[in-house]
Design a protein around this motif. Structure first.
Motif, PDB file in Angstrom:
ATOM      1  N   VAL A 188       0.856  -1.180   0.000  1.00  0.00           N
ATOM      2  CA  VAL A 188       0.000   0.000   0.000  1.00  0.00           C
ATOM      3  C   VAL A 188       0.893   1.230   0.000  1.00  0.00           C
ATOM      4  CG1 VAL A 188      -1.834   1.273   1.179  1.00  0.00           C
ATOM      5  CG2 VAL A 188      -1.807  -1.237   1.264  1.00  0.00           C
ATOM      6  N   LYS A 189       0.680   2.121  -0.953  1.00  0.00           N
ATOM      7  CA  LYS A 189       1.506   3.313  -1.095  1.00  0.00           C
ATOM      8  C   LYS A 189       0.766   4.546  -0.581  1.00  0.00           C
ATOM      9  CE  LYS A 189       4.126   1.873  -5.190  1.00  0.00           C
ATOM     10  NZ  LYS A 189       4.529   2.286  -6.558  1.00  0.00           N
ATOM     11  N   PHE A 190       1.528   5.403   0.094  1.00  0.00           N
ATOM     12  CA  PHE A 190       0.993   6.669   0.561  1.00  0.00           C
ATOM     13  C   PHE A 190       1.593   7.811  -0.268  1.00  0.00           C
ATOM     14  CE2 PHE A 190       1.000   4.165   4.712  1.00  0.00           C
ATOM     15  CZ  PHE A 190      -0.316   3.739   4.533  1.00  0.00           C
ATOM     16  N   ARG A 191       1.200   9.010   0.050  1.00  0.00           N
ATOM     17  CA  ARG A 191       1.626  10.179  -0.711  1.00  0.00           C
ATOM     18  C   ARG A 191       2.941  10.724  -0.180  1.00  0.00           C
ATOM     19  NH1 ARG A 191      -0.529  15.866   0.268  1.00  0.00           N
ATOM     20  NH2 ARG A 191       0.361  17.088  -1.437  1.00  0.00           N
ATOM     21  N   ALA A 192       3.874  11.022  -1.090  1.00  0.00           N
ATOM     22  CA  ALA A 192       5.113  11.711  -0.732  1.00  0.00           C
ATOM     23  C   ALA A 192       4.894  13.217  -0.802  1.00  0.00           C
ATOM     24  CB  ALA A 192       6.253  11.284  -1.649  1.00  0.00           C
ATOM     25  N   ILE A 193       5.880  13.971  -0.363  1.00  0.00           N
ATOM     26  CA  ILE A 193       5.724  15.425  -0.221  1.00  0.00           C
ATOM     27  C   ILE A 193       5.357  16.099  -1.537  1.00  0.00           C
ATOM     28  CG2 ILE A 193       6.984  17.554   0.293  1.00  0.00           C
ATOM     29  CD1 ILE A 193       8.548  15.972   2.393  1.00  0.00           C
ATOM     30  N   HIS A 194       5.992  15.705  -2.626  1.00  0.00           N
ATOM     31  CA  HIS A 194       5.776  16.388  -3.897  1.00  0.00           C
ATOM     32  C   HIS A 194       4.728  15.698  -4.768  1.00  0.00           C
ATOM     33  CE1 HIS A 194       9.044  19.075  -2.964  1.00  0.00           C
ATOM     34  NE2 HIS A 194       9.873  18.062  -2.795  1.00  0.00           N
ATOM     35  N   ASP A 195       4.066  14.689  -4.256  1.00  0.00           N
ATOM     36  CA  ASP A 195       3.032  13.995  -5.017  1.00  0.00           C
ATOM     37  C   ASP A 195       1.745  14.801  -5.064  1.00  0.00           C
ATOM     38  OD1 ASP A 195       4.514  11.741  -5.635  1.00  0.00           O
ATOM     39  OD2 ASP A 195       3.887  10.652  -3.837  1.00  0.00           O
ATOM     40  N   PRO A 196       0.981  14.694  -6.161  1.00  0.00           N
ATOM     41  CA  PRO A 196      -0.356  15.297  -6.166  1.00  0.00           C
ATOM     42  C   PRO A 196      -1.259  14.563  -5.174  1.00  0.00           C
ATOM     43  CG  PRO A 196      -0.057  13.899  -8.093  1.00  0.00           C
ATOM     44  CD  PRO A 196       1.282  13.987  -7.419  1.00  0.00           C
ATOM     45  N   VAL A 197      -2.322  15.231  -4.748  1.00  0.00           N
ATOM     46  CA  VAL A 197      -3.195  14.638  -3.733  1.00  0.00           C
ATOM     47  C   VAL A 197      -3.900  13.388  -4.244  1.00  0.00           C
ATOM     48  CG1 VAL A 197      -3.552  16.786  -2.488  1.00  0.00           C
ATOM     49  CG2 VAL A 197      -5.078  16.201  -4.392  1.00  0.00           C
ATOM     50  N   ASP A 198      -4.021  13.260  -5.565  1.00  0.00           N
ATOM     51  CA  ASP A 198      -4.694  12.090  -6.131  1.00  0.00           C
ATOM     52  C   ASP A 198      -3.708  11.106  -6.751  1.00  0.00           C
ATOM     53  OD1 ASP A 198      -3.965  13.795  -8.175  1.00  0.00           O
ATOM     54  OD2 ASP A 198      -5.892  13.722  -9.220  1.00  0.00           O
ATOM     55  N   ILE A 199      -2.507  10.999  -6.165  1.00  0.00           N
ATOM     56  CA  ILE A 199      -1.497  10.088  -6.705  1.00  0.00           C
ATOM     57  C   ILE A 199      -1.965   8.643  -6.712  1.00  0.00           C
ATOM     58  CG2 ILE A 199      -0.355   9.897  -4.445  1.00  0.00           C
ATOM     59  CD1 ILE A 199       1.316   9.710  -7.941  1.00  0.00           C
ATOM     60  N   GLY A 200      -2.767   8.232  -5.725  1.00  0.00           N
ATOM     61  CA  GLY A 200      -3.279   6.861  -5.695  1.00  0.00           C
ATOM     62  C   GLY A 200      -4.107   6.531  -6.918  1.00  0.00           C
ATOM     63  N   PRO A 201      -5.160   7.311  -7.231  1.00  0.00           N
ATOM     64  CA  PRO A 201      -5.922   7.061  -8.446  1.00  0.00           C
ATOM     65  C   PRO A 201      -5.100   7.185  -9.729  1.00  0.00           C
ATOM     66  CG  PRO A 201      -7.210   8.384  -6.926  1.00  0.00           C
ATOM     67  CD  PRO A 201      -5.830   8.273  -6.337  1.00  0.00           C
ATOM     68  N   VAL A 202      -4.130   8.101  -9.761  1.00  0.00           N
ATOM     69  CA  VAL A 202      -3.291   8.222 -10.953  1.00  0.00           C
ATOM     70  C   VAL A 202      -2.544   6.919 -11.215  1.00  0.00           C
ATOM     71  CG1 VAL A 202      -1.228   9.335 -11.927  1.00  0.00           C
ATOM     72  CG2 VAL A 202      -3.009  10.729 -10.848  1.00  0.00           C
ATOM     73  N   GLU A 203      -1.943   6.344 -10.165  1.00  0.00           N
ATOM     74  CA  GLU A 203      -1.189   5.097 -10.376  1.00  0.00           C
ATOM     75  C   GLU A 203      -2.122   3.948 -10.736  1.00  0.00           C
ATOM     76  OE1 GLU A 203       2.511   2.484  -8.571  1.00  0.00           O
ATOM     77  OE2 GLU A 203       1.880   4.323  -7.540  1.00  0.00           O
ATOM     78  N   GLU A 204      -3.312   3.919 -10.166  1.00  0.00           N
ATOM     79  CA  GLU A 204      -4.268   2.874 -10.540  1.00  0.00           C
ATOM     80  C   GLU A 204      -4.690   3.031 -12.007  1.00  0.00           C
ATOM     81  OE1 GLU A 204      -7.073  -0.302 -10.507  1.00  0.00           O
ATOM     82  OE2 GLU A 204      -5.235   0.124  -9.398  1.00  0.00           O
ATOM     83  N   ALA A 205      -4.874   4.260 -12.453  1.00  0.00           N
ATOM     84  CA  ALA A 205      -5.213   4.482 -13.858  1.00  0.00           C
ATOM     85  C   ALA A 205      -4.091   4.004 -14.769  1.00  0.00           C
ATOM     86  CB  ALA A 205      -5.493   5.969 -14.096  1.00  0.00           C
ATOM     87  N   TYR A 206      -2.859   4.263 -14.389  1.00  0.00           N
ATOM     88  CA  TYR A 206      -1.720   3.816 -15.189  1.00  0.00           C
ATOM     89  C   TYR A 206      -1.619   2.293 -15.198  1.00  0.00           C
ATOM     90  CZ  TYR A 206       0.494   8.122 -16.707  1.00  0.00           C
ATOM     91  OH  TYR A 206       0.781   9.295 -17.368  1.00  0.00           O
ATOM     92  N   ALA A 207      -1.915   1.647 -14.080  1.00  0.00           N
ATOM     93  CA  ALA A 207      -1.896   0.183 -14.045  1.00  0.00           C
ATOM     94  C   ALA A 207      -2.941  -0.383 -15.001  1.00  0.00           C
ATOM     95  CB  ALA A 207      -2.148  -0.308 -12.622  1.00  0.00           C
TER      96      ALA A 207
END
Length: 406
Positions: A188-207
């Motif tokens: 399970v990945k969380f957000r890093a400092i410079h990540d957008p707030v929706d980084i989770g959905p972005v990576e799921e979309a890329y997958a």
């Protein structure tokens, strides 16, 4: 946390956690370089625990350099980097130990049995901990605070669940249900400092785009969070079933190409893939991932972002793709260039590289067309998984790349 001077570290292969690990070698440091000695069984059975650089032969084999803290690259893969290294450093500081005083072998002993893949190390010096309950939102908040310099109260829990992690983004390893009767290990990945707030959905979309492009990916999902965007979770491909492990090595570890600098290009990745796996299908898959990374603007494509898995006969195959997401890379360029081009690779660049590796013009065209069709689904997939804050930026970047590619 330090091993007694002169204590060799035993290296084992734990493919089945219900059985004792199989001893495959032992390790000691001499003048800052690790000395590896394979076990008699490894030599007799010709196990390719390392796929390229350290053959199963009698005698001591010194690490080839100091780029991986004096370790052979495939063993350095067991050490945490970035996020996991930060956790280890902070936890050691709480115990009054400076990371700088530990050798690479001391740190492998700290990893013990909790590393990626199937390699384990004895004697193990990992501090024991119990985790009774897991609050993902609380861990996400503590992860972000830790990146900002605040230890918080959940450091030990984060270290236990994510201390062997690679990559820059905070993450933990936990069990999640896959059906009514079984669970599996996930990241399970969380957000890093410079990540957008929706980084989770972005990576799921890329997958999802990657799967549509024909790229092998582990199962993934979005886990809801209280902020409304959710955390990206991916099933661990090195833990195929409960109690089972697969031995893995990264491209960085296999060819000893440091991941923090552009020391290898995609030509090197394709060459290494063929040398390690000896499978034309894996070569084609590696080429497909390159095309996807170019067209999807995934430029954080360094040598630790690609891995291989060892099969039962110590044969190696390309592992599923991972860490595919919208990313700018160093200075806006790909870590791994294509035909010398890292900022604006085109169809001509990828086609020339494919032809050099024996792919037919028809195969190259089919792969490019399939990847382009998958990425064209970005607007639909992004809406489906809940990408909002990043949508405009990614829309514009993907459109620009598509127009410039030809």
């Amino acid at each position: 946390m330090k091993l007694a001077p002169g204590t060799p570290l035993q290296v084992g292969l734990a493919l089945d956690e219900t059985e004792l690990a199989t001893p495959v070698g032992r390790l000691a440091m001499s003048d800052g370089l690790a000395q590896l000695e394979w076990s008699a069984d490894t030599i007799e059975n010709r196990w390719r625990i390392d796929p390229l650089l350290y053959p199963p032969e009698p005698g001591l084999q010194a690490a080839r350099g100091r780029a991986f803290d004096g370790l052979p690259g495939f063993l350095a893969d067991s050490l945490p980097d970035a996020w996991g290294r930060l956790l280890m450093k902070r936890r050691l500081e709480k115990l009054g130990i400076r990371m700088e005083t530990l050798t690479a072998i001391d740190r492998l002993a700290l990893v013990g049995t909790s590393g990626r893949g199937a390699l384990v190390y004895e004697p193990t010096t990992t501090p024991a901990d119990d985790v009774d309950a897991i609050d993902l939102d609380a861990l996400a908040e503590q992860s972000y605070a830790l990146l900002l310099g605040d230890e918080g109260s959940l450091l030990d829990t984060l270290a236990l669940l994510g201390g062997a992690s690679g990559g820059a983004r905070p993450k933990i390893h936990i069990g999640l249900p896959v059906d009514d009767a079984a669970s599996a290990e996930w990241i399970v990945k969380f957000r890093a400092i410079h990540d957008p707030v929706d980084i989770g959905p972005v990576e799921e979309a890329y997958a999802r785009m990657a799967r549509a492009a024909g790229i092998a990916m582990a199962e993934s999902r979005i886990i809801p969070s209280k902020d409304g965007y959710g955390w990206f979770a991916s099933r661990r491909f090195d833990r195929p079933f409960p109690g089972r492990r697969l031995h893995m090595v990264s491209l960085a570890g296999a060819i000893e190409a440091p991941p923090d600098m552009p020391t290898i290009d995609y030509d090197g990745f394709l060459r290494a893939t063929m040398a390690i796996t000896r499978h034309a299908d894996d070569l084609s898959e590696a080429f497909r991932r390159m095309v996807f990374n170019v067209l999807a603007y995934n430029r954080d494509d360094h040598s630790r972002q690609h891995s291989y898995l060892m099969g039962p006969d110590s044969d190696w195959r390309l592992a599923p793709a991972y860490d595919l997401t919208f990313s700018a890379g160093p200075g806006g360029e790909h870590y791994m260039a294509i035909e010398g081009e890292g900022r604006a690779p085109t169809r001509a660049h990828v086609s020339a590289l494919g032809r050099r590796h024996g792919l037919s013009a028809r195969s190259i065209a089919e792969i490019i067309d399939m990847v382009r069709a998958a990425i064209a689904e970005w607007p639909r997939i992004a809406k489906e998984v809940g990408v909002h804050a990043s949508r405009t930026e990614i829309d514009g970047r993907l459109a620009h790349i598509a127009a410039a590619f030809d």
